[in-house]
Enzyme design. Structure first.
Site, mmCIF file in Angstrom:
data_model
loop_
_atom_site.group_PDB
_atom_site.id
_atom_site.type_symbol
_atom_site.label_atom_id
_atom_site.label_comp_id
_atom_site.label_asym_id
_atom_site.label_seq_id
_atom_site.Cartn_x
_atom_site.Cartn_y
_atom_site.Cartn_z
ATOM 1 N N SER A 146 18.056 58.997 31.074
ATOM 2 C CA SER A 146 17.966 60.434 30.825
ATOM 3 C C SER A 146 19.037 61.133 31.650
ATOM 4 C CB SER A 146 16.565 60.927 31.227
ATOM 5 O OG SER A 146 16.499 62.335 31.239
ATOM 6 N N LYS A 172 19.452 59.688 26.450
ATOM 7 C CA LYS A 172 18.804 60.992 26.257
ATOM 8 C C LYS A 172 19.596 62.004 27.062
ATOM 9 C CE LYS A 172 14.652 62.978 28.518
ATOM 10 N NZ LYS A 172 13.224 62.687 28.812
ATOM 11 N N LYS A 174 19.807 66.075 28.338
ATOM 12 C CA LYS A 174 19.136 67.355 28.467
ATOM 13 C C LYS A 174 19.985 68.395 27.744
ATOM 14 C CE LYS A 174 15.784 66.027 31.234
ATOM 15 N NZ LYS A 174 14.354 66.174 30.891
ATOM 16 N N ASP A 199 16.520 66.422 25.052
ATOM 17 C CA ASP A 199 15.326 66.998 25.672
ATOM 18 C C ASP A 199 15.648 68.410 26.156
ATOM 19 O OD1 ASP A 199 13.019 67.629 27.031
ATOM 20 O OD2 ASP A 199 13.093 65.915 28.408
ATOM 21 N N GLU A 224 13.007 66.322 22.100
ATOM 22 C CA GLU A 224 11.875 66.447 23.007
ATOM 23 C C GLU A 224 11.655 67.910 23.383
ATOM 24 O OE1 GLU A 224 12.459 63.377 25.971
ATOM 25 O OE2 GLU A 224 10.894 64.237 27.225
ATOM 26 N N ASP A 249 6.209 66.598 24.939
ATOM 27 C CA ASP A 249 6.113 66.209 26.348
ATOM 28 C C ASP A 249 5.207 67.231 27.049
ATOM 29 O OD1 ASP A 249 6.507 65.676 29.064
ATOM 30 O OD2 ASP A 249 8.679 65.573 28.987
ATOM 31 N N LYS A 273 3.251 60.490 29.919
ATOM 32 C CA LYS A 273 3.369 60.401 31.369
ATOM 33 C C LYS A 273 1.951 60.454 31.911
ATOM 34 C CE LYS A 273 7.763 62.925 31.420
ATOM 35 N NZ LYS A 273 8.420 64.222 31.682
ATOM 36 N N GLY A 301 9.502 59.662 32.129
ATOM 37 C CA GLY A 301 9.747 59.440 33.553
ATOM 38 C C GLY A 301 9.794 60.761 34.290
HETATM 39 O O1 OSB Z 1 11.269 66.217 30.677
HETATM 40 O O2 OSB Z 1 11.255 64.108 30.690
HETATM 41 C C1 OSB Z 1 11.396 65.169 31.287
HETATM 42 C C2 OSB Z 1 12.497 64.523 34.896
HETATM 43 C C3 OSB Z 1 11.768 65.474 35.546
HETATM 44 C C4 OSB Z 1 10.961 66.325 34.831
HETATM 45 C C5 OSB Z 1 10.886 66.215 33.445
HETATM 46 C C6 OSB Z 1 11.620 65.242 32.784
HETATM 47 C C7 OSB Z 1 12.451 64.404 33.518
HETATM 48 C C8 OSB Z 1 13.330 63.399 32.927
HETATM 49 C C9 OSB Z 1 13.729 62.246 33.816
HETATM 50 O O3 OSB Z 1 13.802 63.482 31.825
HETATM 51 C C10 OSB Z 1 13.386 60.932 33.252
HETATM 52 C C11 OSB Z 1 13.539 59.829 34.258
HETATM 53 O O4 OSB Z 1 12.724 59.737 35.204
HETATM 54 O O5 OSB Z 1 14.456 59.044 34.107
HETATM 55 MG MG MG Z 2 10.837 65.752 28.626
#
Ligand code: OSB
Ligand code: MG
Length: 379
Positions: A146, A172, A174, A199, A224, A249, A273, A301
């Site tokens: 990510s 992925k 952001k 995401d 996402e 999520d 999660k 994660g």
């Molecule tokens: O939205 O998935 C998310 C990290 C912190 C808070 C929200 C998210 C995330 C990540 C990190 O996308 C994923 C990872 O731990 O590799």
């Molecule tokens: Mg997310």
């Protein structure tokens, strides 16, 4: 054999709980539409009984921009309400934890961390891996990476290239308004038909539907959590208007949220999660539901340390987890992890699921102590 709900005769009577607040510097700041983080603070929960310790990691963020919980609200709820509700109590199985903590509304990440420690303790007591306790079926799980929001697209492309070379099975990125169409177009141009997702962490409003529709052309596996709002119903209308599958999520906090989403056709993929939904027992309920209706799950994660990551690996070994998880190798997040062995990426883009008892990794106490900035023992 099961006697009065006891499994293998193991009963946990929690003697003592140690809460630690750790701060771990990330190898690179992680930037999303909602937050920026350079140092990851988190609560590490240790349950002690019969000379054995069980560990759980709390995934709450330092700020209330992902969900309302924060590291400090979790610390408060754990020490004041959740831990006292368990100390001295008898638990015949980890699934009983949720009922004991049920009077505490919300605060799911705090409760999940304590429950995770209970699962780990039972695993250690019974000599059984968390994967086997949960019903996991895989020895190694496919993983992705990510990537946050970068100052420049070229910097992002360089990291995408690097992680693809390392073998990650899915990229992925952001996104947020203004960091979306161009970014995804550049990735497709440079790397072709790789498994790609985006995401938004709730950065778009329903008025942005035209932009979101433009993302359809990039053939994402899913998008996402694009929309601002508190509930899954925000997605009922959007999913009708875009062809990219919506992955939920933030808006899914329980199995009943999943049921609502399914009824409304508000999403086609689910990021799971344990912290967000209140623990592994709730994950098992969601997993059962998702299997009934054949909705694909994957393990999200929260920039976990090796403790939370080991738990995630066990969870991602369940048969309903079909897409690569946000479970990257330790070195993608931290210079030095707090467990032995740290999670490493196999050449085929998988990470091994630990097989030892409980979470199957050992604490590196020197690293734990080095990163600990607060400690409290209850009672
Ligand atoms: O939205 O998935 C998310 C990290 C912190 C808070 C929200 C998210 C995330 C990540 C990190 O996308 C994923 C990872 O731990 O590799
Ligand atoms: Mg997310």
């Amino acid at each position: 054999m099961e006697v009065d709900g006891e499994v293998d005769g193991s009963v946990l009577t929690v003697e003592c709980v140690v809460l630690r607040l750790l701060e771990m510097p990330l190898v690179k700041p992680f930037v999303t539409s909602a937050q920026t983080m350079a140092v990851r603070p988190f609560v590490l929960v240790e349950i002690q009984a019969e000379g054995l310790s069980g560990f759980g990691e709390c995934v709450a963020m330092p700020d209330p921009y992902y969900t309302e919980e924060t590291v400090e609200t979790a610390w408060h709820v754990l020490r004041t309400f959740a831990v006292p509700a368990l100390v001295g109590q008898r638990l015949n199985r980890p699934e009983e934890t949720a009922a004991r903590l049920a009077p505490i509304k919300g605060n799911r990440m705090a409760k999940a961390a304590l429950e995770a420690a209970v699962w780990d303790w039972f695993g250690k007591k019974q000599g059984m891996s968390l994967r086997d306790m949960l019903g996991g079926v895989r020895d190694r799980v496919p993983v992705g990476v990510s990537l946050g929001i970068y100052p420049r697209i070229t910097d992002l492309l360089r990291d995408v290239e690097r992680y693809l070379e390392e073998g990650y099975r899915r990229i992925k990125v952001k996104i947020k308004p203004g960091w979306d169409v161009d970014v995804l177009a550049a990735i497709r141009r440079s790397f072709g038909d790789i498994p790609l997702t985006a995401d938004a962490n709730m950065a778009y409003s329903p008025a942005d539907v035209e932009t979101l529709r433009r993302l359809d052309e990039f053939g994402l596996l899913y998008i996402e959590e694009p929309l601002t709002g508190e509930h899954v119903w925000e997605y009922e209308d959007l999913q009708k208007k875009i062809s990219t599958p919506v992955c939920l999520d933030e808006t899914v906090r329980s199995r009943s949220d999943v049921e609502l989403a399914l009824r409304l056709n508000a999403g086609r993929v689910l990021n799971v999660k344990a912290g967000r939904v209140g623990g592994l027992t709730e994950v098992l309920h969601i997993h059962r539901l998702a299997r009934e209706v054949d909705i694909p799950l994957w393990c999200g994660g929260m920039l976990e340390s090796g403790v939370g990551r080991a738990m995630n690996l066990a969870m991602a070994a369940l048969p309903g987890f079909v897409y690569p998880g946000d479970i990257s190798a330790s070195d993608r997040y931290y210079v030095r992890d707090i467990v032995h062995p740290p999670a490493v990426l196999n050449e085929d883009g998988t990470v091994d699921v630990p097989t030892g008892p409980g979470i199957g990794v050992e604490l590196d106490w020197e690293a734990v102590n080095h990163h600990t900035i607060r400690i409290e023992r209850i009672p």
